[in-house]
Each structure stands twice: as structure tokens, then as C-alpha cells.
Design a protein around this motif. Structure first.
Motif, short mmCIF file in Angstrom:
data_model
loop_
_atom_site.label_atom_id
_atom_site.label_comp_id
_atom_site.label_asym_id
_atom_site.label_seq_id
_atom_site.Cartn_x
_atom_site.Cartn_y
_atom_site.Cartn_z
N THR A 149 12.11 -4.13 0.70
CA THR A 149 11.94 -4.96 -0.49
C THR A 149 10.90 -4.34 -1.43
OG1 THR A 149 12.52 -6.95 0.74
CG2 THR A 149 11.35 -7.25 -1.34
N LEU A 150 9.77 -3.91 -0.88
CA LEU A 150 8.75 -3.28 -1.70
C LEU A 150 9.27 -2.00 -2.34
CD1 LEU A 150 5.60 -3.70 0.59
CD2 LEU A 150 6.12 -4.94 -1.51
N ILE A 151 10.04 -1.24 -1.58
CA ILE A 151 10.57 0.03 -2.09
C ILE A 151 11.55 -0.20 -3.23
CG2 ILE A 151 12.11 1.94 -1.46
CD1 ILE A 151 10.70 1.85 1.34
N TYR A 152 12.42 -1.20 -3.10
CA TYR A 152 13.43 -1.44 -4.11
C TYR A 152 12.84 -1.96 -5.43
CZ TYR A 152 16.70 -1.00 -0.20
OH TYR A 152 17.41 -0.55 0.88
N PHE A 153 11.63 -2.51 -5.36
CA PHE A 153 11.01 -3.06 -6.56
C PHE A 153 9.82 -2.24 -7.05
CE2 PHE A 153 13.30 -6.80 -5.06
CZ PHE A 153 13.77 -7.35 -6.25
N SER A 154 9.56 -1.10 -6.43
CA SER A 154 8.37 -0.31 -6.78
C SER A 154 8.71 1.17 -6.94
CB SER A 154 7.29 -0.47 -5.70
OG SER A 154 7.00 -1.80 -5.43
N ARG A 155 7.91 1.82 -7.73
CA ARG A 155 7.99 3.26 -7.85
C ARG A 155 7.04 3.89 -6.82
NH1 ARG A 155 8.26 4.45 -14.40
NH2 ARG A 155 10.22 3.28 -14.76
N PRO A 156 7.16 5.20 -6.58
CA PRO A 156 6.30 5.83 -5.57
C PRO A 156 4.81 5.54 -5.74
CG PRO A 156 8.03 7.33 -6.21
CD PRO A 156 8.16 6.13 -7.10
N ARG A 157 4.33 5.54 -6.98
CA ARG A 157 2.90 5.25 -7.19
C ARG A 157 2.59 3.82 -6.75
NH1 ARG A 157 0.36 6.71 -12.92
NH2 ARG A 157 1.05 8.74 -12.13
N GLY A 158 3.50 2.92 -7.02
CA GLY A 158 3.31 1.54 -6.58
C GLY A 158 3.32 1.42 -5.07
N ILE A 159 4.17 2.23 -4.40
CA ILE A 159 4.22 2.22 -2.94
C ILE A 159 2.89 2.66 -2.36
CG2 ILE A 159 5.31 3.29 -0.93
CD1 ILE A 159 7.04 1.23 -2.35
N VAL A 160 2.27 3.66 -2.96
CA VAL A 160 0.95 4.12 -2.51
C VAL A 160 -0.06 2.97 -2.61
CG1 VAL A 160 -0.97 5.68 -2.97
CG2 VAL A 160 1.38 6.52 -3.11
N LEU A 161 -0.01 2.24 -3.73
CA LEU A 161 -0.93 1.12 -3.91
C LEU A 161 -0.66 0.02 -2.90
CD1 LEU A 161 -1.00 0.92 -7.83
CD2 LEU A 161 -2.72 1.92 -6.30
N TRP A 162 0.61 -0.27 -2.63
CA TRP A 162 0.94 -1.28 -1.62
C TRP A 162 0.46 -0.84 -0.24
CZ3 TRP A 162 2.06 -6.15 -1.86
CH2 TRP A 162 2.72 -6.68 -2.97
N MET A 163 0.66 0.41 0.08
CA MET A 163 0.28 0.93 1.39
C MET A 163 -1.23 0.79 1.62
SD MET A 163 1.07 4.73 2.90
CE MET A 163 0.07 5.52 1.63
N ILE A 164 -2.00 1.19 0.63
CA ILE A 164 -3.46 1.08 0.73
C ILE A 164 -3.90 -0.38 0.65
CG2 ILE A 164 -5.64 1.73 -0.36
CD1 ILE A 164 -4.25 4.29 -1.33
N GLY A 165 -3.26 -1.13 -0.26
CA GLY A 165 -3.63 -2.53 -0.45
C GLY A 165 -3.43 -3.38 0.79
N LEU A 166 -2.35 -3.15 1.51
CA LEU A 166 -2.09 -3.90 2.74
C LEU A 166 -3.17 -3.63 3.79
CD1 LEU A 166 1.79 -3.51 3.08
CD2 LEU A 166 0.54 -5.65 2.75
N LEU A 167 -3.60 -2.38 3.88
CA LEU A 167 -4.65 -2.04 4.84
C LEU A 167 -5.97 -2.69 4.46
CD1 LEU A 167 -3.94 1.76 5.54
CD2 LEU A 167 -3.24 -0.24 6.88
N ILE A 168 -6.29 -2.68 3.17
CA ILE A 168 -7.54 -3.31 2.71
C ILE A 168 -7.48 -4.82 2.91
CG2 ILE A 168 -8.96 -3.78 0.69
CD1 ILE A 168 -8.20 -1.01 -0.36
N PHE A 169 -6.35 -5.43 2.57
CA PHE A 169 -6.18 -6.88 2.72
C PHE A 169 -6.30 -7.29 4.19
CE2 PHE A 169 -3.27 -10.58 3.27
CZ PHE A 169 -4.02 -11.50 2.56
#
Length: 396
Positions: A149-169
Motif C-alpha cells: 500500500t505504501l509503495i503504490y502511493f509513494s515514490r522512492p523518496r517517500g518510501i525512504v521517509l516511511w522506512m525511517i519514520g516507522l523506525l523512529i515512531f
């Protein structure tokens, strides 16, 4: 004998689609093979330390298997071909369908057991009403859906932010969110076994009867629990980004160097991070995500170097067979392993008789336990080679 193995291996390698990445297929096959090996010892009382999970903090080679598989799921998402006719909604519904199937298959496996040696055994009470809700396939199903779901709605830069953001959250919740202990006191920021915020979530939402470590104090918990699924999504997204990089036009030598050095840097960073957040598989800590991602990158780079650049491929043939039907291999192994302990023989479980009466006297306890797992793999290989030869592949 070598000539027979060589001919066998060449036939498998020759049947591969030249457009597929051999290194990725072998990586998948190696990972699922190791997963089955460590899941099926002759006796859980006698397991060599590399084939057992770390007791709590720290890691062993076995602790790399599941995150490697999650990483590979992400890579598979990067290779998925999406047509212009497919809307984002269609793709998300497809991901939900596949994720739900994986989750339900995991539940079905959890229910697949009966104690024929116990005349008073109550399957409904012992299994159905106390079913373990989470598990390996359940986590893969959830991770697949949310990652897709995240991949289908995000570009690669957004995926990087999601990846880091989930770990921080996730880290923020684990460190700063207070939780109440059974004695009424309040704790915060702990990473102890059964005494942390993630465990409290599993304990109060899933309950003692529906988790892997139901008898743990002060909280029951599941190593594939609810909150710890969040950072495992980051592991999947890391695999997706790696797959995108592999698809980019560049020389194999450059890709090997980039992946390998990135893997070394991430591994070193994980140990630095572990000074503050311990490396822990059951909690899927951020340091664990960074470590396993780094080691996955280094492993993948090594496979590309060996298989694609040096052309040393013959040894990889069995792993191609297992990797081609990785999901079916896992499901089969779980069911077959249960059958071996369900079937009564000489008043005991069939597996116990085979291990105790036949293997242990010859090899000794620890070696016999490993031999049992290897024989399990050999038997499985015969079956899955027949499926591979007939081009029978199972997907959900």
C-alpha cells in the motif's frame, strides 16, 4: 556421483528464465532452506547455537533468516509489473487479498494439530479457543499488505521517509510511552523480556491464551506481535528499494561494490545504535532492522559476485528449486513436521522414536538433531524437485 550432480544442476540452471535474477532467486532459496533447517531439529533440547535464536538481546545466524525473508518480499514487490490499466485501488485490493490469504493460511497451520496419545485431549479447547493469532505467515501477510500500500502511493523518496519514520515512531513508543504493570506500577522505556511497551500491547489485546509466550511474566508476548510488526515493514521497504536499485542500468561490478559497502556501513551503524537500543529479534528493534538490512545487502552483493560475475553457479541449483516454491515449501514443512509429531508409534511420537531410537545412538544427541533436519530437507527436495520439473509453482 559428481557427474550426476553436475548434470542435475546444469538441467536446473538451463531451465531458468534468462531475464530473472539468479542471485535473487538463490538468495530466496538459501533463506527458505535455512528457515526450514532451523525449524526442524530432531530435538529442541539439542540444537547447535548457530541454529537457535538468541535467548533475548543479541543475535545468531538463525536470527537473520526471518528478516532476510521479509527483505526478499520487498524485493519481489519491486519486480512486480504494473500495467497502466491497474488503478491504485485495484492494486491495494489485490495486496489485501494476498495478505489476507497468508494470514488465514498461518491460522490454519496453527490449528493443524491433534494429540492422539492423549485420550482426554480436547482440540477445541487446546487449539481452537486458544489459537495463536500471530505467527510467521500472519506477519508476512500484514507486512506485505502495508508495504504494498505504501509503495503504490509513494515514490522512492517517500518510501525512504516511511522506512525511517516507522523506525523512529516505533522507537518513540517503546522509549517514551508509559504502560501499567499488573501490580499497578507504571514503567517506561524498557527493553526487557516480557516487560516493555510492545509486550503490554500483545498482553492486553491478544491475551495470554493467544500468544507464543503466554506464560511469560509480567506480560505475555509474541515474537511476531502487533506493535513489532511496524519496524518489520521497514525491513520490507528496504528490500523494495534494493530491488529498484538492482533494476537500474549499471554494471554488475558497480552494484556489487555499492551493495556490499552499504551493507558494511549499515552493519557498523547497527552496532553503534545498539549502544542505545539493543539488537533484538523478538522486539524487531531498529538496531536489528539496520543490522539485518546491512547483512542482507552484503549477502546479496556476494551472491551477485559469485553467481553473475564469477559464474560459479552449479552449487546453487538446489536453492533455485526450493526458492521457486518458497511459500509452498514453508507451508509443507510446517504441516509435515506436525504430522511427524501427531502420528503415534510405539506409544510415542513418530519423530521422537526416529530421533531417539535410531539417530541419537549413532550420531550423538546434537549431531543427530542436525542430521534429522538435513534428512528432512533431503526428503523435501525430492518432492519439490518433481514440482519444479513439472513447472508447478504455488502462489497466493
Amino acid at each position: 556421483m559428481f557427474n550426476s550432480f553436475k548434470k542435475h544442476g546444469q538441467s536446473i540452471l538451463g531451465s531458468m528464465d534468462p531475464e530473472r535474477s539468479l542471485a535473487v532467486d538463490v538468495f530466496r532459496g538459501l533463506t527458505i532452506t535455512l528457515m526450514i533447517l532451523v525449524n526442524n531439529p530432531g530435538s529442541w533440547s539439542y540444537v547447535y547455537w548457530p541454529l537457535a535464536h538468541a535467548e533475548w538481546h543479541g543475535w545468531t545466524p538463525t536470527d537473520l533468516v526471518f528478516p532476510f525473508f521479509i527483505f526478499i518480499v520487498g524485493m519481489a514487490l519491486s519486480f512486480k509489473k504494473v500495467t497502466k490499466e491497474e488503478s491504485q485501488l485495484t492494486l491495494v485490493l489485490e495486496a489485501f487479498n494476498r495478505g489476507a490469504k497468508l494470514f488465514l493460511i498461518g491460522l490454519a497451520i496453527a490449528l493443524f494439530y491433534y494429540d492422539f496419545l492423549n485420550p482426554a485431549y480436547d482440540w477445541w479447547q487446546e487449539k481452537f479457543f486458544t489459537i495463536r493469532v500471530m505467527g510467521v505467515l500472519q506477519r508476512i501477510g500484514l507486512v506485505f499488505f502495508f508495504s504494498a500500500t505504501l509503495i503504490y502511493f509513494s515514490r522512492p523518496r517517500g518510501i525512504v521517509l516511511w522506512m525511517i519514520g516507522l523506525l523512529i515512531f516505533y522507537s518513540g513508543l517503546m522509549i517514551f510511552m508509559p504502560y501499567q504493570l499488573p501490580d499497578g506500577s507504571v514503567a517506561m522505556g524498557l527493553w526487557e523480556k516480557g516487560n516493555n511497551f510492545a509486550a503490554s500491547i500483545d498482553h492486553f489485546i491478544l491475551g495470554r491464551d493467544h500468544v507464543y509466550a503466554g506464560g511469560n511474566q509480567p506480560f505475555s508476548y509474541d515474537p511476531e506481535g502487533l506493535l513489532t510488526t511496524l519496524p518489520s515493514i521497514s525491513s520490507c521497504l528496504a528490500g523494495y528499494l534494493t530491488g529498484l536499485y538492482l533494476k537500474a542500468d549499471s554494471e554488475a561490478a558497480k552494484k556489487v561494490k555499492t551493495l556490499f559497502y552499504a551493507g558494511i556501513v549499515l552493519t557498523m551503524a547497527a552496532y553503534g545504535l545498539s549502544l542505545y537500543i539493543p539488537i533484538n529479534k523478538a522486539l524487531w528493534t531498529p538496531s536489528y532492522v539496520v543490522l539485518t538490512t546491512g547483512l542482507a545487502l552484503a549477502t546479496l552483493a556476494s551472491l551477485i559476485y559469485i553467481l553473475d560475475m564469477k559464474k560459479a553457479r552449479l552449487w546453487s541449483a538446489p536453492f533455485i528449486v526450493f526458492g521457486a516454491n518458497a511459500l509452498l515449501f514453508y507451508v509443507f514443512s510446517m504441516i509435515f513436521a506436525r504430522i511427524l509429531v501427531i502420528i503415534p508409534f510405539k506409544g510415542r511420537e513418530l519423530q521422537e522414536v526416529y530421533y531417539t531410537d535410531y539417530l541419537a545412538p549413532i550420531f550423538g544427541n546434537y549431531a543427530a538433531s542436525l542430521v534429522f533436519a538435513l534428512l528432512f530437507l533431503c526428503f523435501s527436495y525430492g518432492l519439490f524437485y518433481l514440482l519444479y520439473k513439472r513447472q508447478i509453482f504455488w502462489k497466493v
